[in-house]
Design a protein around this motif. Structure first.
Motif, PDB file in Angstrom:
ATOM      1  N   PHE A 145      44.213  48.284  71.806  1.00 26.01           N
ATOM      2  CA  PHE A 145      43.327  47.240  71.273  1.00 26.01           C
ATOM      3  C   PHE A 145      44.023  46.127  70.497  1.00 26.01           C
ATOM      4  N   LEU A 146      45.082  46.410  69.754  1.00 28.48           N
ATOM      5  CA  LEU A 146      45.757  45.314  69.030  1.00 28.48           C
ATOM      6  C   LEU A 146      46.310  44.283  70.027  1.00 28.48           C
ATOM      7  N   ARG A 147      46.775  44.794  71.168  1.00 27.73           N
ATOM      8  CA  ARG A 147      47.264  43.864  72.196  1.00 27.73           C
ATOM      9  C   ARG A 147      46.100  43.053  72.765  1.00 27.73           C
ATOM     10  N   TYR A 148      44.984  43.716  73.019  1.00 30.06           N
ATOM     11  CA  TYR A 148      43.797  43.003  73.517  1.00 30.06           C
ATOM     12  C   TYR A 148      43.393  41.911  72.528  1.00 30.06           C
ATOM     13  N   MET A 149      43.417  42.238  71.236  1.00 27.99           N
ATOM     14  CA  MET A 149      43.052  41.250  70.213  1.00 27.99           C
ATOM     15  C   MET A 149      43.971  40.043  70.274  1.00 27.99           C
ATOM     16  N   LYS A 150      45.275  40.322  70.373  1.00 36.73           N
ATOM     17  CA  LYS A 150      46.232  39.212  70.382  1.00 36.73           C
ATOM     18  C   LYS A 150      46.072  38.377  71.654  1.00 36.73           C
ATOM     19  N   ASP A 151      45.858  39.040  72.787  1.00 40.71           N
ATOM     20  CA  ASP A 151      45.707  38.325  74.064  1.00 40.71           C
ATOM     21  C   ASP A 151      44.450  37.461  74.085  1.00 40.71           C
ATOM     22  N   ALA A 246      48.703  49.692  83.099  1.00 41.34           N
ATOM     23  CA  ALA A 246      49.431  48.480  83.483  1.00 41.34           C
ATOM     24  C   ALA A 246      49.196  47.318  82.523  1.00 41.34           C
ATOM     25  N   ASP A 247      47.970  47.156  82.063  1.00 41.03           N
ATOM     26  CA  ASP A 247      47.624  45.998  81.241  1.00 41.03           C
ATOM     27  C   ASP A 247      46.727  46.489  80.099  1.00 41.03           C
ATOM     28  N   PHE A 248      47.148  46.262  78.865  1.00 41.46           N
ATOM     29  CA  PHE A 248      46.377  46.772  77.725  1.00 41.46           C
ATOM     30  C   PHE A 248      45.124  45.932  77.447  1.00 41.46           C
ATOM     31  N   SER A 249      44.940  44.860  78.158  1.00 41.51           N
ATOM     32  CA  SER A 249      43.753  44.034  77.937  1.00 41.51           C
ATOM     33  C   SER A 249      42.723  44.173  79.045  1.00 41.51           C
ATOM     34  N   SER A 250      42.983  45.056  80.003  1.00 40.62           N
ATOM     35  CA  SER A 250      42.083  45.211  81.139  1.00 40.62           C
ATOM     36  C   SER A 250      42.379  46.552  81.808  1.00 40.62           C
ATOM     37  N   SER A 251      41.327  47.229  82.232  1.00 45.13           N
ATOM     38  CA  SER A 251      41.530  48.521  82.878  1.00 45.13           C
ATOM     39  C   SER A 251      41.447  48.380  84.391  1.00 45.13           C
ATOM     40  N   ARG A 252      42.523  48.773  85.049  1.00 42.43           N
ATOM     41  CA  ARG A 252      42.531  48.708  86.513  1.00 42.43           C
ATOM     42  C   ARG A 252      41.453  49.633  87.099  1.00 42.43           C
ATOM     43  N   PRO A 285      33.226  48.770  75.170  1.00 49.40           N
ATOM     44  CA  PRO A 285      32.297  47.800  75.753  1.00 49.40           C
ATOM     45  C   PRO A 285      32.938  46.452  76.081  1.00 49.40           C
ATOM     46  N   PHE A 286      33.954  46.041  75.315  1.00 53.68           N
ATOM     47  CA  PHE A 286      34.651  44.783  75.645  1.00 53.68           C
ATOM     48  C   PHE A 286      35.303  44.897  77.023  1.00 53.68           C
ATOM     49  N   TYR A 287      36.048  45.976  77.212  1.00 51.75           N
ATOM     50  CA  TYR A 287      36.733  46.176  78.499  1.00 51.75           C
ATOM     51  C   TYR A 287      35.711  46.289  79.621  1.00 51.75           C
ATOM     52  N   GLY A 288      34.635  47.048  79.371  1.00 45.70           N
ATOM     53  CA  GLY A 288      33.614  47.236  80.404  1.00 45.70           C
ATOM     54  C   GLY A 288      32.946  45.927  80.791  1.00 45.70           C
ATOM     55  N   LEU A 289      32.536  45.152  79.788  1.00 47.35           N
ATOM     56  CA  LEU A 289      31.851  43.878  80.069  1.00 47.35           C
ATOM     57  C   LEU A 289      32.745  42.942  80.872  1.00 47.35           C
ATOM     58  N   PRO A 297      37.327  37.226  80.948  1.00 45.37           N
ATOM     59  CA  PRO A 297      38.316  37.880  80.091  1.00 45.37           C
ATOM     60  C   PRO A 297      38.333  37.257  78.688  1.00 45.37           C
ATOM     61  N   GLY A 298      38.254  38.077  77.691  1.00 46.90           N
ATOM     62  CA  GLY A 298      38.343  37.612  76.313  1.00 46.90           C
ATOM     63  C   GLY A 298      37.035  37.139  75.708  1.00 46.90           C
ATOM     64  N   GLU A 299      35.952  37.157  76.478  1.00 45.91           N
ATOM     65  CA  GLU A 299      34.692  36.618  75.947  1.00 45.91           C
ATOM     66  C   GLU A 299      33.694  37.686  75.506  1.00 45.91           C
ATOM     67  N   ALA A 300      34.032  38.945  75.698  1.00 44.06           N
ATOM     68  CA  ALA A 300      33.069  40.008  75.382  1.00 44.06           C
ATOM     69  C   ALA A 300      32.804  40.131  73.879  1.00 44.06           C
ATOM     70  N   GLY A 301      33.835  39.873  73.073  1.00 46.77           N
ATOM     71  CA  GLY A 301      33.652  39.970  71.619  1.00 46.77           C
ATOM     72  C   GLY A 301      32.574  39.023  71.125  1.00 46.77           C
ATOM     73  N   ALA A 302      32.669  37.776  71.576  1.00 47.58           N
ATOM     74  CA  ALA A 302      31.673  36.779  71.173  1.00 47.58           C
ATOM     75  C   ALA A 302      30.310  37.092  71.784  1.00 47.58           C
TER      76      ALA A 302
END
Lengths: 381, 139
Positions: A145-151, A246-252, A285-289, A297-302
């Protein structure tokens, strides 16, 4: 699977949820199974297919007294039941069986009749992750998640908001473990479990179970309850080691499973009335959305911060039972997500979404290791 | 007092023995496919990208950057106080789990993408674990 060919005709959870010290794990399976059979008006002799995870299907068949002609013991963690639904649909269509019982039971809190889980030190996770002081899901599922936050620029306030909104749903559900409303401040100031996650952002640990009964859509009309049709399914796996995701900001696994289910269903995202995303931790839920395509990508938080998933007017009601964070989490929560989708489509949910016709139910297994997606509807799509 | 004997000791298999022999000798080994040049970890005797069995073991630089982490606050007998469980990106590409050591275990000191280098510490008579520390000395 063939869209709309199979339906859920029985669905129930264990009579109790929460702390159930007077039931072993196999009895939780049985309690849920008997409740689901009663829901469907079926007896033991009517069941000719069984699927379960966490227990051997052999134990389950023997304990319940079922003689199956089809057995599935796929065990890929908490989304195993999504995979069971998918496999059962294919099996019924192929004529391997007619009526499948899928069960879950887990003495997650009380640990009654539950085998010890310990990974082998010679497995790859045992060799290359095991000696760094991990304490199970709280310290592995959370690492990306820290990587997702930064990305993405997502904030800790937005993470906290996931827990806040889901509590709002739970507050309307008498069976939810945690029903008292909370706030972003309260969630953020809760005890730190594994930075940046506080206790309110980690799932519950409770006892319970659930079961589903599936049969052909053709037969489904003769059952006492509103049939819930299976319109799309997907599954995938990625890696048993969080470090190798593979990618900490998205689940394959999420992407593959979700796309498969949407393609099968032939639906658009804005057709969806109700959504369940397995939330072992508040970031899921961020990854799922995003990985299912509901958000860029990156808009689920908002999206969650803006109350799009909240009760009273949110455009996409999400985790309406309160989720793993507030409703219950026995260990393999996927079954409870499926149960809530069925309740919503039957019109019997505690926090009922008005006119819910199409529900997407998305599960995760292990720590982003596996995924299963089931799209359901209460009429043939 | 931290007691490292409370940690489960990795048990090598025939496919990974070379990696653990190397960490004991103070080296980090990776594998490279001789057909498609893919560099990968954890060890296996074939390339997970192209399935070639023509793969070689080579010494990695030991340099890495911090990809992501958590700081575990629940007490663990092998650690004193909160500690990081991290995933690092090796200079050669693969990622691995580790602890970041010789660094204050705070979000302020543990900055994503900071430069790290490998260090080895014995966990048992046979097994030395790769850890990572900041390239620049931490206060």
């Amino acid at each position: 699977m063939k869209s709309n060919s199979i339906a859920i005709v029985g669905a129930a959870e264990t009579t109790e949820l929460g702390t159930i010290p007077d039931m072993s794990q196999i009895q939780l399976h049985a309690d849920a199974a008997l409740n689901a059979m009663s829901d469907a008006g079926l007896g033991l002799k009517d069941i000719d297919g069984i699927a379960t995870a966490g227990e051997s299907p052999v134990n389950l068949a023997h304990y319940l007294g079922i003689t199956p002609t089809w057995v599935d013991g796929t065990g890929v963690g908490g989304c195993s039941f999504m995979l069971h639904v998918r496999h059962a649909a294919a099996a019924i269509n192929e004529g391997l069986c007619t009526t499948v019982l899928v069960t879950h039971g887990e003495s997650g809190r009380s640990g009654i009749g539950r085998g010890a889980y310990r990974g082998s030190p010679s497995s790859l996770p045992g060799q290359f992750e095991g000696a760094y002081g991990g304490m199970g899901p709280t310290t592995s599922f959370t690492i990306p998640f820290l990587r997702y936050m930064k990305d993405t620029g997502t904030t800790l306030e937005q993470l906290a908001m996931v827990a806040v909104v889901q509590r709002e749903w739970a507050a309307r559900n008498p069976r939810a473990k945690l029903q008292q409303l909370t706030s972003v401040e309260e969630v953020m100031n809760d005890r730190i479990i594994a930075y940046p996650f506080t206790k309110s952002e980690c799932c519950l640990v409770t006892d319970g179970g659930g079961a589903l009964i599936l049969t052909s859509a053709e037969r489904a009309k003769d059952f006492p309850t509103q049939p819930v049709y299976i319109v799309g399914t997907g599954e995938s796996v990625e890696t048993p080691m969080i470090s190798q995701m593979a990618d900490f900001s998205s689940s394959r696994a999420f992407k593959v499973s979700g796309k498969k289910a949407f393609d099968e269903a032939g639906i658009e995202h804005n057709d969806v009335d109700h959504l369940m995303i397995y939330d072992a931790f508040a970031h899921l839920p961020f990854y799922g959305l995003e990985d299912l395509g509901f958000c860029k990508p990156g808009e689920a938080g908002a999206f969650i911060e803006d109350r799009n998933t909240a009760p009273d007017g949110g455009s996409l009601p999400l985790n309406t039972n309160g989720g793993g964070l507030s409703y219950m989490h026995s260990g393999m929560y996927g079954m409870y997500a499926l149960q809530e989708s069925v309740r919503q489509l039957r019109g019997t949910a505690a926090a009922q979404v008005e006119d819910a016709k199409l529900s997407v139910c998305h599960g995760v297994g292990g720590m982003f290791a596996a995924s299963g997606t089931i799209i359901m509807a209460n009429e043939v799509v | 007092m931290a007691d490292k004997s409370k940690l489960p000791v990795p048990q090598p298999t025939p496919e990974t023995q070379h990696f653990w022999d190397a960490t004991k000798a103070g080296e980090l080994k990776l594998q490279k496919c001789e057909d498609c040049s893919h560099i990968y970890f954890p060890p296996r005797p074939f390339c997970p990208k192209c399935a070639s069995k023509s793969v070689k073991v080579f010494s990695a630089s030991g340099e890495a950057t911090l990809y992501s982490y958590v700081i575990n606050h629940r007490p663990h007998p092998a650690f004193d106080g909160p500690y990081s469980i991290a995933v690092v990106t090796l200079k050669e590409g693969p990622r691995m789990m580790t602890n970041i050591i010789n660094c204050e275990q705070t979000p302020e000191r543990l900055r994503l993408d900071m430069s790290l280098r490998v260090v080895f510490e014995d966990l048992s008579q046979d097994i030395a674990l790769p850890y990572f520390e900041p390239m620049e000395a931490s206060s």
